[in-house]
Design a protein around this motif. Structure first.
Motif, PDB file in Angstrom:
ATOM      1  N   ASN A  38      -9.259  42.817  81.950  1.00 27.87           N
ATOM      2  CA  ASN A  38     -10.097  42.403  80.830  1.00 27.87           C
ATOM      3  C   ASN A  38     -11.403  41.908  81.438  1.00 27.87           C
ATOM      4  O   ASN A  38     -11.411  40.899  82.144  1.00 27.87           O
ATOM      5  N   ALA A  39     -12.487  42.649  81.187  1.00 23.01           N
ATOM      6  CA  ALA A  39     -13.742  42.364  81.863  1.00 23.01           C
ATOM      7  C   ALA A  39     -14.815  41.914  80.880  1.00 23.01           C
ATOM      8  O   ALA A  39     -15.066  42.582  79.873  1.00 23.01           O
ATOM      9  N   SER A  40     -15.411  40.759  81.178  1.00 21.63           N
ATOM     10  CA  SER A  40     -16.506  40.231  80.357  1.00 21.63           C
ATOM     11  C   SER A  40     -16.988  38.938  81.005  1.00 21.63           C
ATOM     12  O   SER A  40     -16.305  38.379  81.870  1.00 21.63           O
ATOM     13  N   ASP A  41     -18.145  38.446  80.568  1.00 26.48           N
ATOM     14  CA  ASP A  41     -18.516  37.080  80.961  1.00 26.48           C
ATOM     15  C   ASP A  41     -17.995  36.074  79.913  1.00 26.48           C
ATOM     16  O   ASP A  41     -18.180  34.873  80.057  1.00 26.48           O
ATOM     17  N   TRP A  42     -17.355  36.604  78.839  1.00 26.87           N
ATOM     18  CA  TRP A  42     -16.704  35.792  77.802  1.00 26.87           C
ATOM     19  C   TRP A  42     -17.655  34.812  77.133  1.00 26.87           C
ATOM     20  O   TRP A  42     -17.277  33.713  76.773  1.00 26.87           O
ATOM     21  N   LYS A  43     -18.922  35.246  76.979  1.00 24.94           N
ATOM     22  CA  LYS A  43     -19.879  34.424  76.213  1.00 24.94           C
ATOM     23  C   LYS A  43     -20.033  35.050  74.827  1.00 24.94           C
ATOM     24  O   LYS A  43     -20.027  36.277  74.703  1.00 24.94           O
ATOM     25  N   PRO A  44     -20.187  34.236  73.790  1.00 22.66           N
ATOM     26  CA  PRO A  44     -20.340  34.802  72.443  1.00 22.66           C
ATOM     27  C   PRO A  44     -21.486  35.815  72.417  1.00 22.66           C
ATOM     28  O   PRO A  44     -22.564  35.553  72.953  1.00 22.66           O
ATOM     29  N   GLY A  45     -21.232  36.969  71.819  1.00 22.54           N
ATOM     30  CA  GLY A  45     -22.246  38.021  71.745  1.00 22.54           C
ATOM     31  C   GLY A  45     -22.117  39.047  72.858  1.00 22.54           C
ATOM     32  O   GLY A  45     -22.621  40.167  72.738  1.00 22.54           O
ATOM     33  N   SER A  46     -21.442  38.694  73.959  1.00 25.68           N
ATOM     34  CA  SER A  46     -21.251  39.642  75.064  1.00 25.68           C
ATOM     35  C   SER A  46     -20.232  40.707  74.683  1.00 25.68           C
ATOM     36  O   SER A  46     -19.438  40.511  73.772  1.00 25.68           O
ATOM     37  N   THR A  47     -20.256  41.809  75.428  1.00 25.25           N
ATOM     38  CA  THR A  47     -19.206  42.803  75.242  1.00 25.25           C
ATOM     39  C   THR A  47     -18.030  42.457  76.156  1.00 25.25           C
ATOM     40  O   THR A  47     -18.165  41.681  77.104  1.00 25.25           O
ATOM     41  N   TRP A  48     -16.881  43.031  75.849  1.00 22.10           N
ATOM     42  CA  TRP A  48     -15.738  42.949  76.766  1.00 22.10           C
ATOM     43  C   TRP A  48     -15.071  44.317  76.809  1.00 22.10           C
ATOM     44  O   TRP A  48     -15.241  45.140  75.904  1.00 22.10           O
ATOM     45  N   ARG A  49     -14.361  44.584  77.899  1.00 19.63           N
ATOM     46  CA  ARG A  49     -13.683  45.868  78.071  1.00 19.63           C
ATOM     47  C   ARG A  49     -12.278  45.629  78.598  1.00 19.63           C
ATOM     48  O   ARG A  49     -12.044  44.736  79.406  1.00 19.63           O
ATOM     49  N   HIS A  50     -11.367  46.469  78.131  1.00 20.40           N
ATOM     50  CA  HIS A  50      -9.997  46.482  78.654  1.00 20.40           C
ATOM     51  C   HIS A  50      -9.884  47.804  79.404  1.00 20.40           C
ATOM     52  O   HIS A  50      -9.841  48.869  78.804  1.00 20.40           O
ATOM     53  N   GLU A  51      -9.923  47.723  80.740  1.00 20.74           N
ATOM     54  CA  GLU A  51     -10.075  48.957  81.522  1.00 20.74           C
ATOM     55  C   GLU A  51      -9.014  49.041  82.617  1.00 20.74           C
ATOM     56  O   GLU A  51      -8.457  48.027  83.058  1.00 20.74           O
ATOM     57  N   ASP A  52      -8.776  50.248  83.064  1.00 16.39           N
ATOM     58  CA  ASP A  52      -7.846  50.497  84.160  1.00 16.39           C
ATOM     59  C   ASP A  52      -8.334  49.748  85.396  1.00 16.39           C
ATOM     60  O   ASP A  52      -9.486  49.891  85.806  1.00 16.39           O
ATOM     61  N   TYR A  53      -7.438  48.964  85.988  1.00 11.73           N
ATOM     62  CA  TYR A  53      -7.849  48.144  87.134  1.00 11.73           C
ATOM     63  C   TYR A  53      -8.328  49.003  88.295  1.00 11.73           C
ATOM     64  O   TYR A  53      -9.233  48.640  89.036  1.00 11.73           O
ATOM     65  N   ASP A  54      -7.724  50.178  88.463  1.00 12.17           N
ATOM     66  CA  ASP A  54      -8.048  51.024  89.618  1.00 12.17           C
ATOM     67  C   ASP A  54      -9.137  52.046  89.317  1.00 12.17           C
ATOM     68  O   ASP A  54      -9.571  52.767  90.214  1.00 12.17           O
ATOM     69  N   ASP A  55      -9.517  52.147  88.067  1.00 10.05           N
ATOM     70  CA  ASP A  55     -10.527  53.141  87.697  1.00 10.05           C
ATOM     71  C   ASP A  55     -11.287  52.564  86.503  1.00 10.05           C
ATOM     72  O   ASP A  55     -10.943  52.814  85.352  1.00 10.05           O
ATOM     73  N   SER A  56     -12.340  51.798  86.806  1.00 13.44           N
ATOM     74  CA  SER A  56     -12.999  51.044  85.735  1.00 13.44           C
ATOM     75  C   SER A  56     -13.736  51.951  84.752  1.00 13.44           C
ATOM     76  O   SER A  56     -14.248  51.480  83.743  1.00 13.44           O
ATOM     77  N   LYS A  57     -13.791  53.253  85.051  1.00 17.51           N
ATOM     78  CA  LYS A  57     -14.382  54.177  84.065  1.00 17.51           C
ATOM     79  C   LYS A  57     -13.382  54.500  82.959  1.00 17.51           C
ATOM     80  O   LYS A  57     -13.761  54.980  81.900  1.00 17.51           O
ATOM     81  N   ALA A  58     -12.107  54.270  83.243  1.00 18.08           N
ATOM     82  CA  ALA A  58     -11.074  54.531  82.234  1.00 18.08           C
ATOM     83  C   ALA A  58     -10.935  53.290  81.355  1.00 18.08           C
ATOM     84  O   ALA A  58     -10.179  52.371  81.655  1.00 18.08           O
ATOM     85  N   VAL A  59     -11.716  53.270  80.282  1.00 20.79           N
ATOM     86  CA  VAL A  59     -11.738  52.110  79.390  1.00 20.79           C
ATOM     87  C   VAL A  59     -10.907  52.436  78.154  1.00 20.79           C
ATOM     88  O   VAL A  59     -11.089  53.476  77.538  1.00 20.79           O
ATOM     89  N   ASP A  60      -9.976  51.550  77.818  1.00 22.95           N
ATOM     90  CA  ASP A  60      -9.108  51.803  76.662  1.00 22.95           C
ATOM     91  C   ASP A  60      -9.581  51.101  75.401  1.00 22.95           C
ATOM     92  O   ASP A  60      -9.435  51.620  74.309  1.00 22.95           O
ATOM     93  N   ILE A  61     -10.076  49.892  75.592  1.00 24.87           N
ATOM     94  CA  ILE A  61     -10.482  49.077  74.440  1.00 24.87           C
ATOM     95  C   ILE A  61     -11.830  48.439  74.762  1.00 24.87           C
ATOM     96  O   ILE A  61     -12.056  47.990  75.890  1.00 24.87           O
ATOM     97  N   VAL A  62     -12.701  48.408  73.762  1.00 21.10           N
ATOM     98  CA  VAL A  62     -13.972  47.712  73.924  1.00 21.10           C
ATOM     99  C   VAL A  62     -14.168  46.794  72.725  1.00 21.10           C
ATOM    100  O   VAL A  62     -13.504  46.945  71.704  1.00 21.10           O
ATOM    101  N   GLY A  63     -15.103  45.861  72.864  1.00 25.60           N
ATOM    102  CA  GLY A  63     -15.400  44.991  71.739  1.00 25.60           C
ATOM    103  C   GLY A  63     -16.415  43.941  72.116  1.00 25.60           C
ATOM    104  O   GLY A  63     -16.991  43.985  73.214  1.00 25.60           O
TER     105      GLY A  63
END
Lengths: 156, 109
Positions: A38-63
């Motif tokens: 789960n990748a983000s700076d977790w600040k309001p308004g920022s995006t976050w991504r739920h991505e494959d740990y070994d292949d960060s281009k493989a993103v499953d969920i965004v928001g």
């Protein structure tokens, strides 16, 4: 307020800080959440991504991060990458962390889901497994076996 | 931990409470009134059963205005499932479950 679609509760013998960290630190999430970060700076308004740990281009969920009050409350939107720009298709996940006796109560609410969508079916199968494994890793240091490998398509 | 598991099994060892969970599985987020009107039980009895389910963490509740909504919380059941069912048995169990369903012609069992 919209009617929540799903509400999941688990009690975990840990601290709010450790639980917050387990939800937001990719090194932690990879251990119990289908080897995803789960990748983000977790600040309001920022995006976050739920991505494959070994292949960060493989993103499953965004928001987007809607609310962020460490270590108590995190609200994010939740969508497939294909729907990233289409906010009508974003659902919403709220994590509430409260001290409860010697432990912590985690409530995950997932709402604004499209009825009968693939996402809805996927999350109803996914959340109980992810949350059981999260509890296990925080209490015993070990995740549950089923949640450590990657799966091809994931939502929760 | 042991006490939590005991509560789950005690809560599940009652047909009326399993029926309540089935109803929430079909339609999540119902009020006491909605649940009670479809059951052959007094409101007080339904209230008691819901309290046992909530105590076992099988039901989670959320207030919406003055309404208390009840949600099926399957997390404790998943913990029991993971405890006894290994990673590699799952596929075979799924196949057996599908076979049983097909033979019995019953979607719900």
């Amino acid at each position: 307020m919209n009617k929540p679609k799903f509400v999941y509760v688990t009690y975990i013998n840990t601290t709010p800080e450790k639980l917050w960290n387990a939800l937001t630190d990719g090194e932690m999430t990879k251990q119990y959440w289908w080897r995803h970060r789960n990748a983000s700076d977790w600040k309001p308004g920022s995006t976050w991504r739920h991505e494959d740990y070994d292949d960060s281009k493989a993103v499953d969920i965004v928001g987007k991060v809607v609310e962020s009050q460490p270590p108590q409350r995190l609200v994010v939107t939740w969508a497939l990458p294909a729907d990233a720009q289409n906010e009508a298709k974003h659902s919403r996940v709220t994590f509430e962390i409260e001290p409860y006796m010697e432990a912590v109560r985690l409530t995950v609410t997932h709402d604004e889901l499209e009825p009968d969508s693939a996402m809805l079916h996927s999350i109803t199968e996914g959340w109980p497994k992810v949350l059981s494994s999260l509890k296990s890793i925080l209490e015993t240091g070990k995740p549950l076996a089923m949640s450590t490998g990657r799966r091809s398509r994931t939502a929760a | 931990m042991a006490a939590e598991v005991d509560k789950v099994f005690k809560a599940l060892a009652d047909a009326s409470r399993r029926k309540l969970l089935d109803m929430l599985h079909t339609t999540n987020g119902q009020t006491l009134g909605q649940l009670a009107e479809r059951l052959d039980m007094t409101r007080q009895a339904v209230t008691k059963h819901l309290a046992v389910l909530e105590e076992a963490n099988l039901v989670a509740t959320v207030w919406r205005g003055r309404e208390k909504l009840h949600y099926l919380n399957p997390v404790p059941i998943n913990e029991i499932y993971e405890r006894w069912i290994g990673k590699f048995e799952r596929q075979r169990l799924r196949a057996l479950h599908d076979l049983k369903k097909a033979l019995e012609g019953n979607e719900d069992e």
